[in-house]
Design a protein around this motif. Structure first.
Motif, PDB file in Angstrom:
ATOM      1  N   VAL A  34       0.834  -1.198   0.000  1.00  0.00           N
ATOM      2  CA  VAL A  34       0.000   0.000   0.000  1.00  0.00           C
ATOM      3  C   VAL A  34       0.872   1.252   0.000  1.00  0.00           C
ATOM      4  CG1 VAL A  34      -1.788   1.285   1.222  1.00  0.00           C
ATOM      5  CG2 VAL A  34      -1.838  -1.216   1.210  1.00  0.00           C
ATOM      6  N   VAL A  35       0.531   2.166  -0.891  1.00  0.00           N
ATOM      7  CA  VAL A  35       1.215   3.460  -0.962  1.00  0.00           C
ATOM      8  C   VAL A  35       0.379   4.472  -0.189  1.00  0.00           C
ATOM      9  CG1 VAL A  35       2.167   5.238  -2.467  1.00  0.00           C
ATOM     10  CG2 VAL A  35       2.131   2.833  -3.223  1.00  0.00           C
ATOM     11  N   VAL A  36       0.951   4.933   0.918  1.00  0.00           N
ATOM     12  CA  VAL A  36       0.297   5.935   1.767  1.00  0.00           C
ATOM     13  C   VAL A  36       0.720   7.313   1.271  1.00  0.00           C
ATOM     14  CG1 VAL A  36       0.097   6.853   4.105  1.00  0.00           C
ATOM     15  CG2 VAL A  36       0.249   4.370   3.741  1.00  0.00           C
ATOM     16  N   VAL A  37      -0.247   8.168   0.965  1.00  0.00           N
ATOM     17  CA  VAL A  37       0.051   9.475   0.365  1.00  0.00           C
ATOM     18  C   VAL A  37      -0.542  10.587   1.220  1.00  0.00           C
ATOM     19  CG1 VAL A  37      -0.007  10.847  -1.749  1.00  0.00           C
ATOM     20  CG2 VAL A  37      -0.183   8.341  -1.887  1.00  0.00           C
ATOM     21  N   GLY A  38       0.285  11.601   1.488  1.00  0.00           N
ATOM     22  CA  GLY A  38      -0.175  12.769   2.220  1.00  0.00           C
ATOM     23  C   GLY A  38       0.677  13.974   1.894  1.00  0.00           C
ATOM     24  N   ARG A  39       0.252  15.135   2.364  1.00  0.00           N
ATOM     25  CA  ARG A  39       0.943  16.376   2.019  1.00  0.00           C
ATOM     26  C   ARG A  39       2.177  16.635   2.873  1.00  0.00           C
ATOM     27  NH1 ARG A  39      -1.422  20.787   3.213  1.00  0.00           N
ATOM     28  NH2 ARG A  39      -3.012  19.898   4.595  1.00  0.00           N
ATOM     29  N   LYS A  40       2.266  15.996   4.039  1.00  0.00           N
ATOM     30  CA  LYS A  40       3.364  16.268   4.952  1.00  0.00           C
ATOM     31  C   LYS A  40       4.051  14.976   5.362  1.00  0.00           C
ATOM     32  CE  LYS A  40       1.139  20.424   6.827  1.00  0.00           C
ATOM     33  NZ  LYS A  40       0.635  21.119   8.037  1.00  0.00           N
ATOM     34  N   GLN A  41       5.377  15.051   5.494  1.00  0.00           N
ATOM     35  CA  GLN A  41       6.152  13.864   5.824  1.00  0.00           C
ATOM     36  C   GLN A  41       5.748  13.281   7.170  1.00  0.00           C
ATOM     37  OE1 GLN A  41       8.862  12.454   3.738  1.00  0.00           O
ATOM     38  NE2 GLN A  41       8.137  10.804   5.072  1.00  0.00           N
ATOM     39  N   ASN A  42       5.526  14.139   8.151  1.00  0.00           N
ATOM     40  CA  ASN A  42       5.180  13.608   9.473  1.00  0.00           C
ATOM     41  C   ASN A  42       3.830  12.907   9.454  1.00  0.00           C
ATOM     42  OD1 ASN A  42       3.820  16.073   9.188  1.00  0.00           O
ATOM     43  ND2 ASN A  42       3.767  16.425  11.383  1.00  0.00           N
ATOM     44  N   GLY A  43       2.905  13.407   8.643  1.00  0.00           N
ATOM     45  CA  GLY A  43       1.611  12.756   8.526  1.00  0.00           C
ATOM     46  C   GLY A  43       1.734  11.374   7.901  1.00  0.00           C
ATOM     47  N   VAL A  44       2.546  11.269   6.860  1.00  0.00           N
ATOM     48  CA  VAL A  44       2.775   9.974   6.212  1.00  0.00           C
ATOM     49  C   VAL A  44       3.451   9.014   7.177  1.00  0.00           C
ATOM     50  CG1 VAL A  44       4.025   8.803   4.365  1.00  0.00           C
ATOM     51  CG2 VAL A  44       2.835  10.949   3.883  1.00  0.00           C
ATOM     52  N   ASP A  45       4.476   9.507   7.873  1.00  0.00           N
ATOM     53  CA  ASP A  45       5.205   8.655   8.825  1.00  0.00           C
ATOM     54  C   ASP A  45       4.284   8.165   9.942  1.00  0.00           C
ATOM     55  OD1 ASP A  45       7.506   9.049   7.356  1.00  0.00           O
ATOM     56  OD2 ASP A  45       8.302  10.610   8.676  1.00  0.00           O
ATOM     57  N   ASP A  46       3.474   9.066  10.471  1.00  0.00           N
ATOM     58  CA  ASP A  46       2.568   8.691  11.570  1.00  0.00           C
ATOM     59  C   ASP A  46       1.536   7.662  11.117  1.00  0.00           C
ATOM     60  OD1 ASP A  46       3.930  10.436  13.203  1.00  0.00           O
ATOM     61  OD2 ASP A  46       2.378  11.989  13.196  1.00  0.00           O
ATOM     62  N   ALA A  47       1.005   7.854   9.913  1.00  0.00           N
ATOM     63  CA  ALA A  47       0.009   6.906   9.409  1.00  0.00           C
ATOM     64  C   ALA A  47       0.623   5.530   9.200  1.00  0.00           C
ATOM     65  CB  ALA A  47      -0.582   7.420   8.094  1.00  0.00           C
ATOM     66  N   MET A  48       1.807   5.487   8.634  1.00  0.00           N
ATOM     67  CA  MET A  48       2.468   4.207   8.415  1.00  0.00           C
ATOM     68  C   MET A  48       2.777   3.519   9.740  1.00  0.00           C
ATOM     69  SD  MET A  48       4.942   5.274   5.214  1.00  0.00           S
ATOM     70  CE  MET A  48       5.752   3.688   5.122  1.00  0.00           C
ATOM     71  N   ALA A  49       3.193   4.304  10.725  1.00  0.00           N
ATOM     72  CA  ALA A  49       3.472   3.730  12.047  1.00  0.00           C
ATOM     73  C   ALA A  49       2.208   3.170  12.681  1.00  0.00           C
ATOM     74  CB  ALA A  49       4.105   4.786  12.947  1.00  0.00           C
ATOM     75  N   ALA A  50       1.094   3.885  12.510  1.00  0.00           N
ATOM     76  CA  ALA A  50      -0.173   3.419  13.074  1.00  0.00           C
ATOM     77  C   ALA A  50      -0.616   2.113  12.431  1.00  0.00           C
ATOM     78  CB  ALA A  50      -1.248   4.489  12.896  1.00  0.00           C
ATOM     79  N   ILE A  51      -0.465   2.016  11.118  1.00  0.00           N
ATOM     80  CA  ILE A  51      -0.839   0.787  10.421  1.00  0.00           C
ATOM     81  C   ILE A  51       0.071  -0.367  10.843  1.00  0.00           C
ATOM     82  CG2 ILE A  51      -0.998  -0.330   8.155  1.00  0.00           C
ATOM     83  CD1 ILE A  51      -1.742   2.471   7.025  1.00  0.00           C
TER      84      ILE A  51
END
Length: 265
Positions: A34-51
């Motif tokens: 899955v490719v997680v896409v967002g506007r900010k690096q911290n948002g992408v990192d946090d989402a990936m960590a949560a998953i």
């Protein structure tokens, strides 16, 4: 019934929170990369960590891009040239009165909610067609069918999602690529909690209680009489992304708790 997406690459726009993150998590659980896409690096990192915290075996990639712009879409395409599954989830909403919404805000809503998905589908669909298999999902809304008087700009863009998905399904007829839309109703996300924060403070209710009260008062036709959970919406998207949904295309599938009071759609 096993929803197996092993070996598939899935791009989910707007997947750093809310329904998008839930869909990303569900697709990863089904075996997709899955490719997680967002506007900010911290948002992408946090989402990936949560998953990953829920599914340590998840196969994830992160891309930082503003998909409301042509340049942002180009950034994603450069990082991920092809995909088997595309979920056009990116969207924004507010509850402004029609007479308070200027042209530039209408255009911003259109760029985020409509053109992002159009651009991504235009790029990813041809390669799906060449391989004879693909899944494209547009996350619309019950507001695209029953336009709310206090969210007209949002409802109009979500109606456009329905039109694009239905037309594109016809355009891709016989290719092995399906195109569908899902129509969530009020869903208990950070966005909904933020929209209702002032009301919750004034009422003394918890965010969840305020969300359910919003459904009962603002969407009284709801059959479940509560906000849906993110996972309840994501489950439908994962099914549509799977090989098991091969006879479902051109559809607008409701996961709105029965808000839209009709036998069809």
């Amino acid at each position: 019934m096993k929803l197996d997406l092993t070996g598939k690459v899935a791009v989910v726009s707007g997947s750093t929170s809310g329904i998008g993150q839930g869909i990303a998590a569900g697709l990863a659980k089904a075996g997709a990369t899955v490719v997680v896409v967002g506007r900010k690096q911290n948002g992408v990192d946090d989402a990936m960590a949560a998953i990953m915290s829920q599914n340590p075996a998840a196969s994830l990639r992160g891309v930082v891009a503003d998909l409301s712009t042509e340049d942002g879409v180009a950034t994603l395409i450069a990082a991920v040239p092809t995909a088997d599954v595309l979920v056009n989830n990116l969207g924004i909403f507010n509850d402004k009165d029609f007479f308070s919404v200027p042209d530039d805000e209408w255009l911003h809503f259109y760029n985020v909610n409509v053109l992002s998905g159009v651009r991504l589908a235009r790029h990813y669909a041809p390669a799906m067609t060449e391989q004879g298999w693909g899944r494209i999902i547009f996350v619309s809304s019950e507001s695209g069918v029953a336009i709310p008087g206090d969210m007209i700009n949002y409802g109009v863009t979500k109606a456009a999602n329905l039109a694009v998905s239905h037309g594109l399904a016809k355009r891709l007829a016989g290719t092995g690529v399906t195109v569908n839309a899902i129509l969530p109703g009020p869903t208990f996300t950070e966005g909904l909690k933020e929209m209702l924060a002032d009301a919750a403070t004034q009422s003394g209710r918890s965010p969840r209680e305020q969300a359910d009260e919003f459904v009962k008062t603002a969407r009284p036709s709801s059959i479940i009489q509560r906000a849906a959970d993110v996972e309840e919406v994501a489950n439908l998207a994962v099914y549509l992304a799977s090989p098991l949904s091969s006879a479902t295309t051109g559809a607008a599938l409701r996961v709105d708790g029965g808000v839209v009071d009709t036998l069809t759609m």
